[in-house]
Design a protein around this motif. Structure first.
Motif, PDB file in Angstrom:
ATOM      1  N   ALA A 282      35.516  29.101  61.574  1.00  0.00           N
ATOM      2  CA  ALA A 282      36.865  29.270  60.974  1.00  0.00           C
ATOM      3  C   ALA A 282      37.297  30.797  60.516  1.00  0.00           C
ATOM      4  N   ILE A 283      36.273  31.580  60.508  1.00  0.00           N
ATOM      5  CA  ILE A 283      36.397  32.780  60.028  1.00  0.00           C
ATOM      6  C   ILE A 283      36.616  33.876  60.885  1.00  0.00           C
ATOM      7  N   GLY A 284      37.511  34.785  60.492  1.00  0.00           N
ATOM      8  CA  GLY A 284      38.036  35.696  61.529  1.00  0.00           C
ATOM      9  C   GLY A 284      39.461  35.375  61.855  1.00  0.00           C
ATOM     10  N   PRO A 285      40.409  36.528  62.505  1.00  0.00           N
ATOM     11  CA  PRO A 285      41.577  36.404  62.644  1.00  0.00           C
ATOM     12  C   PRO A 285      41.874  35.211  64.013  1.00  0.00           C
ATOM     13  N   PRO A 286      43.028  34.443  63.724  1.00  0.00           N
ATOM     14  CA  PRO A 286      44.087  34.713  62.569  1.00  0.00           C
ATOM     15  C   PRO A 286      43.851  33.835  61.707  1.00  0.00           C
ATOM     16  N   PHE A 287      44.553  33.959  60.372  1.00  0.00           N
ATOM     17  CA  PHE A 287      44.461  33.141  59.340  1.00  0.00           C
ATOM     18  C   PHE A 287      45.399  31.830  59.986  1.00  0.00           C
ATOM     19  N   PHE A 288      44.994  30.645  59.707  1.00  0.00           N
ATOM     20  CA  PHE A 288      45.901  29.680  59.955  1.00  0.00           C
ATOM     21  C   PHE A 288      46.061  28.786  58.777  1.00  0.00           C
ATOM     22  N   TYR A 289      47.183  27.943  58.754  1.00  0.00           N
ATOM     23  CA  TYR A 289      47.523  27.012  57.718  1.00  0.00           C
ATOM     24  C   TYR A 289      48.469  25.966  58.249  1.00  0.00           C
ATOM     25  N   TYR A 290      47.855  24.851  58.024  1.00  0.00           N
ATOM     26  CA  TYR A 290      48.330  23.607  58.375  1.00  0.00           C
ATOM     27  C   TYR A 290      48.687  22.627  57.404  1.00  0.00           C
ATOM     28  N   LYS A 327      53.346  15.273  47.624  1.00  0.00           N
ATOM     29  CA  LYS A 327      51.993  15.097  47.973  1.00  0.00           C
ATOM     30  C   LYS A 327      51.740  15.778  49.330  1.00  0.00           C
ATOM     31  N   ARG A 328      50.968  16.706  49.477  1.00  0.00           N
ATOM     32  CA  ARG A 328      50.630  17.308  50.803  1.00  0.00           C
ATOM     33  C   ARG A 328      49.040  17.674  50.949  1.00  0.00           C
ATOM     34  N   GLY A 329      48.825  17.787  52.110  1.00  0.00           N
ATOM     35  CA  GLY A 329      47.572  18.400  52.275  1.00  0.00           C
ATOM     36  C   GLY A 329      47.621  19.382  53.330  1.00  0.00           C
ATOM     37  N   TYR A 330      46.548  20.558  52.981  1.00  0.00           N
ATOM     38  CA  TYR A 330      46.699  21.715  53.643  1.00  0.00           C
ATOM     39  C   TYR A 330      45.275  22.013  54.156  1.00  0.00           C
ATOM     40  N   ILE A 331      45.305  22.352  55.315  1.00  0.00           N
ATOM     41  CA  ILE A 331      43.914  22.937  56.081  1.00  0.00           C
ATOM     42  C   ILE A 331      44.090  24.261  56.303  1.00  0.00           C
ATOM     43  N   HIS A 332      43.342  25.259  55.691  1.00  0.00           N
ATOM     44  CA  HIS A 332      43.699  26.729  56.027  1.00  0.00           C
ATOM     45  C   HIS A 332      42.066  27.488  55.824  1.00  0.00           C
ATOM     46  N   ASN A 333      42.151  28.536  56.316  1.00  0.00           N
ATOM     47  CA  ASN A 333      41.191  29.698  56.073  1.00  0.00           C
ATOM     48  C   ASN A 333      41.748  30.764  55.115  1.00  0.00           C
ATOM     49  N   LEU A 334      42.822  30.630  54.441  1.00  0.00           N
ATOM     50  CA  LEU A 334      42.991  31.736  53.395  1.00  0.00           C
ATOM     51  C   LEU A 334      42.096  31.895  52.304  1.00  0.00           C
ATOM     52  N   PRO A 335      41.843  33.154  51.760  1.00  0.00           N
ATOM     53  CA  PRO A 335      41.144  33.006  50.572  1.00  0.00           C
ATOM     54  C   PRO A 335      41.822  32.307  49.260  1.00  0.00           C
ATOM     55  N   LEU A 560      49.078  35.262  61.199  1.00  0.00           N
ATOM     56  CA  LEU A 560      48.880  33.905  60.529  1.00  0.00           C
ATOM     57  C   LEU A 560      49.401  32.970  61.594  1.00  0.00           C
ATOM     58  N   VAL A 561      48.919  31.857  61.918  1.00  0.00           N
ATOM     59  CA  VAL A 561      49.509  30.675  62.599  1.00  0.00           C
ATOM     60  C   VAL A 561      49.856  29.606  61.625  1.00  0.00           C
ATOM     61  N   ILE A 562      51.055  29.277  61.419  1.00  0.00           N
ATOM     62  CA  ILE A 562      51.381  28.301  60.302  1.00  0.00           C
ATOM     63  C   ILE A 562      52.262  27.276  60.851  1.00  0.00           C
ATOM     64  N   GLY A 563      52.160  26.183  60.223  1.00  0.00           N
ATOM     65  CA  GLY A 563      52.945  25.040  60.624  1.00  0.00           C
ATOM     66  C   GLY A 563      52.478  23.657  59.998  1.00  0.00           C
ATOM     67  N   GLY A 564      53.076  22.806  60.363  1.00  0.00           N
ATOM     68  CA  GLY A 564      53.080  21.378  60.137  1.00  0.00           C
ATOM     69  C   GLY A 564      53.559  20.299  60.835  1.00  0.00           C
ATOM     70  N   SER A 565      52.926  19.642  61.984  1.00  0.00           N
ATOM     71  CA  SER A 565      53.455  18.690  62.873  1.00  0.00           C
ATOM     72  C   SER A 565      53.970  17.704  62.302  1.00  0.00           C
ATOM     73  N   PRO A 566      54.778  16.966  62.969  1.00  0.00           N
ATOM     74  CA  PRO A 566      55.604  15.801  62.453  1.00  0.00           C
ATOM     75  C   PRO A 566      54.640  14.595  62.106  1.00  0.00           C
ATOM     76  N   CYS A 567      55.049  14.109  61.053  1.00  0.00           N
ATOM     77  CA  CYS A 567      54.130  13.115  60.473  1.00  0.00           C
ATOM     78  C   CYS A 567      54.816  11.691  60.514  1.00  0.00           C
ATOM     79  N   ASN A 568      55.758  11.760  61.421  1.00  0.00           N
ATOM     80  CA  ASN A 568      56.530  10.309  61.873  1.00  0.00           C
ATOM     81  C   ASN A 568      55.505   8.871  61.906  1.00  0.00           C
ATOM     82  N   ASN A 569      54.282   9.150  62.425  1.00  0.00           N
ATOM     83  CA  ASN A 569      53.456   8.257  62.886  1.00  0.00           C
ATOM     84  C   ASN A 569      52.227   8.238  61.814  1.00  0.00           C
ATOM     85  N   LEU A 570      52.422   9.224  60.612  1.00  0.00           N
ATOM     86  CA  LEU A 570      51.305   8.864  59.436  1.00  0.00           C
ATOM     87  C   LEU A 570      52.018   8.248  58.268  1.00  0.00           C
ATOM     88  N   THR A 571      53.306   8.496  57.935  1.00  0.00           N
ATOM     89  CA  THR A 571      53.763   8.189  56.649  1.00  0.00           C
ATOM     90  C   THR A 571      53.844   6.749  56.496  1.00  0.00           C
TER      91      THR A 571
END
Length: 608
Positions: A282-290, A327-335, A560-571
């Protein structure tokens, strides 16, 4: 993207249900289901309002309280006959009778004007579209032979101590409790005949709705939405499939931390220094944030973490940043060190955000935070019912009865209603929605965008202050600007957060299927005089290896690669297609993974 408010503190917003379940309003719902009524006494009221019973004196206070509330004496007599002197059940029955009359064709000129706002989802819309569903068919005892089940349920209902009502009245009430507008139900019963089964009635109403939906001469804003009939028809036909899906996907959500503050929030102190070690891949460019909804079905976050290099998710509730829960969850490799919040800090309580409401706020409404903001709002009819209920209570000394308080407070919590006048509870306006979500005023206004689309877009967006706190670590890393690949961009929550942090946006590649959302982001980009380049795509499938290589060659890679895919089938509100990451919409998570992998691979090869 929007399951279980955890109750980690006592701010009266944490229910024992999921964020999404908190908005499950059966249209024009009363205090409880009419089918729960039972005859526990026999009382009659004459045409002059005089009650005769061995236990009820003439013009009893029990009867008078309902007369003062504006209910007809005939209806009061019928409700007492069915329920005895049980105040809750009598009021429940009276409201049900009243609703059926209000919805009748003689009093309501059109169906479309009555229908609640409903939002349909695009295949890969940003974040999630939190559908409002009711649980009419949640009972696992229903047979796979749905026609027999429906007719059996009808017969049970007709025989369930409702002998004082005609069969047509009982059928109308049963369909109304399922969520169908009474006018449509009445027309269907008239056209299909008295012997028609409930299956035939439902098919007739669904067909009529679809016909109006396809009528090219009907103005767009008058076309009915198919949520009510369409969902119920689908639920009605697919009961066995849904049972199997529940067994496969397991409804049990992930166990979330309490309090839900992730690796820290600016307003709460952690008991110890939080540290984490990122997996090597997970280390190294780019940073990602989901980002995605926190309380997904069991195993979903484990799967998402595994596909994103086994990075530990960070679960955060936005109530620690603003006046509304999210209430949200975030997966990222940011400091995670040296984060800082946006200034000025946003208001964190309802009365800080809306000081004018304090004057009208009842003492028994103890809310200090709003619940998760959704893609739809409470109806004008709901607000009017609350006003009438509160108005009727003015003739009594002190506070309204606990039963009325509970009903009103439940609806205010479900639909995030504010007290804006004496006995007046109102849903949030779009500019108030924008403020709570951290967007600039009028961010979603103009350009031919409808009010309904504004609510939908805002309900699916990032909460800007929360995301900005996580992204704040990038300010010192990229003083000369940043290149962003924004997937499922929505209305530009990530872009707004970076801009408010003072990080120049050199190049932003945005992927968003909704034309409305793309127009909102483009308008904001122009209004804020951005100096960089905004490149947009409407389909994530367009981003293949060749296209990504060209863009990386053009401006040197993504930071940075950022985003959040649809949660229609998760909610949790989606009880029909809650298929987890295998669902049609939420499976787009794998496209986010695919693109992050491609960008990391291409940029790694460039460095070699």
């Amino acid at each position: 993207m929007d399951n279980n408010f955890s109750g980690e503190d006592n701010d009266n917003i944490d229910w024992d249900t999921e964020d999404e379940l908190e908005i499950q309003e059966i249209p024009d719902a009363t205090f409880s289901s009419c089918t729960n009524l039972r005859n526990v006494g026999h009382h009659t009221v004459s045409g002059h309002g005089e009650a005769s019973s061995s236990s009820v004196p003439c013009q009893s206070k029990f009867i008078q309280q309902f007369i003062v509330m504006g209910f007809p004496e005939e209806s009061i007599a019928k409700a007492i006959e069915q329920n005895g002197e049980n105040e809750g059940l009598v009021l429940d029955a009276l409201l049900t009778f009243k609703q059926a009359l209000e919805d009748s064709p003689e009093e309501q000129p059109s169906t479309s004007a009555q229908m609640e706002p409903s939002i349909s989802s695009d295949d890969s819309s940003s974040q999630c579209n939190e559908n409002v569903l009711d649980d009419v068919y949640e009972d696992d005892s229903w047979s796979s032979d749905s026609d027999n089940c429906m007719n059996s349920a009808k017969q049970t209902y007709l025989n369930d101590d409702n002998s004082s009502l005609s069969e047509n009245e009982n059928s109308l009430l049963f369909l109304a409790n399922m969520g169908y507008p009474a006018e449509e139900a009445s027309i269907a019963m008239e056209r299909c005949g008295p012997e028609a089964s409930f299956s035939e009635l439902i098919d007739f109403m669904c067909a009529a709705q679809m016909a109006r939906e396809e009528d090219v001469y009907l103005p767009e804003d008058e076309k009915p939405k198919l949520n009510s009939g369409g969902y119920k028809r689908k639920m009605y036909n697919e009961l066995p499939v849904r049972k199997k899906q529940r067994a496969i996907t397991d409804e049990e959500p992930i166990h979330l931390p309490r309090p839900m503050i992730g690796f820290g929030v600016p307003t709460e102190s952690l008991p110890a220094i939080v540290q984490r070690t990122l997996p090597e891949q997970a280390i190294g460019p780019p940073f990602f944030y989901y980002e995605n909804v926190a309380l997904a079905p069991k195993g979903v976050w484990d799967t998402m973490s595994r596909f994103l290099y086994d990075v530990e998710p960070e679960f955060v509730d936005s109530k620690y940043f603003c006046a509304t829960a999210r209430k949200r969850g975030y997966i990222h490799n940011l400091p995670i060190e040296d984060r800082f919040p946006l200034l000025p800090l946003p208001p964190r309580t309802i009365h800080e955000a809306f000081p004018l409401t304090k004057k009208w706020w009842p003492s028994w409404d103890t809310r200090t935070k709003l619940n998760c903001l959704q893609t739809s709002i409470g109806s004008a009819r709901l607000a009017d019912r609350i006003r009438k209920a509160m108005k009727a209570m003015e003739n009594f000394d002190g506070e309204p009865p606990l039963m009325v308080q509970k009903y009103v407070l439940d609806e205010c919590r479900k639909w995030n209603l504010l007290w804006v006048g004496r006995n007046k509870a109102s849903p949030l306006e779009t500019d108030e929605f924008e403020m709570l979500m951290g967007f600039p005023r009028n961010h979603t206004r103009g350009g031919g965008i409808s009010r309904t689309d504004r609510y939908k877009s805002l309900g699916n967006a990032f909460q800007v202050d929360t995301v900005a706190y996580h992204l704040s670590v990038l300010k010192d890393l990229y003083p000369n600007g940043i290149n962003v690949l924004s997937l499922f961009s929505g209305i530009g929550g990530a872009e707004v957060a970076l801009y408010r942090l003072g990080i120049p946006l050199n190049n932003v590649v945005s992927v968003e299927i909704s034309e409305v959302n793309r127009n909102i982001l483009r308008s904001w980009w122009e209004q804020t005089n951005q100096k960089g380049n905004l490149i947009d795509f409407n389909d994530i499938q367009q981003l293949n290896g060749d296209v990504l290589e060209q863009m990386i060659d053009s401006f040197g890679g993504f930071d940075l690669v950022i985003g959040g895919s649809p949660c229609n089938n998760l909610t949790g509100s989606n009880r029909v297609t809650r298929d987890g990451l295998e669902g049609k919409d939420s499976s787009l998570f794998y496209d986010y993974v695919r693109i992050v992998d491609l960008v990391k691979s291409i940029m790694s090869n460039r460095r070699v």
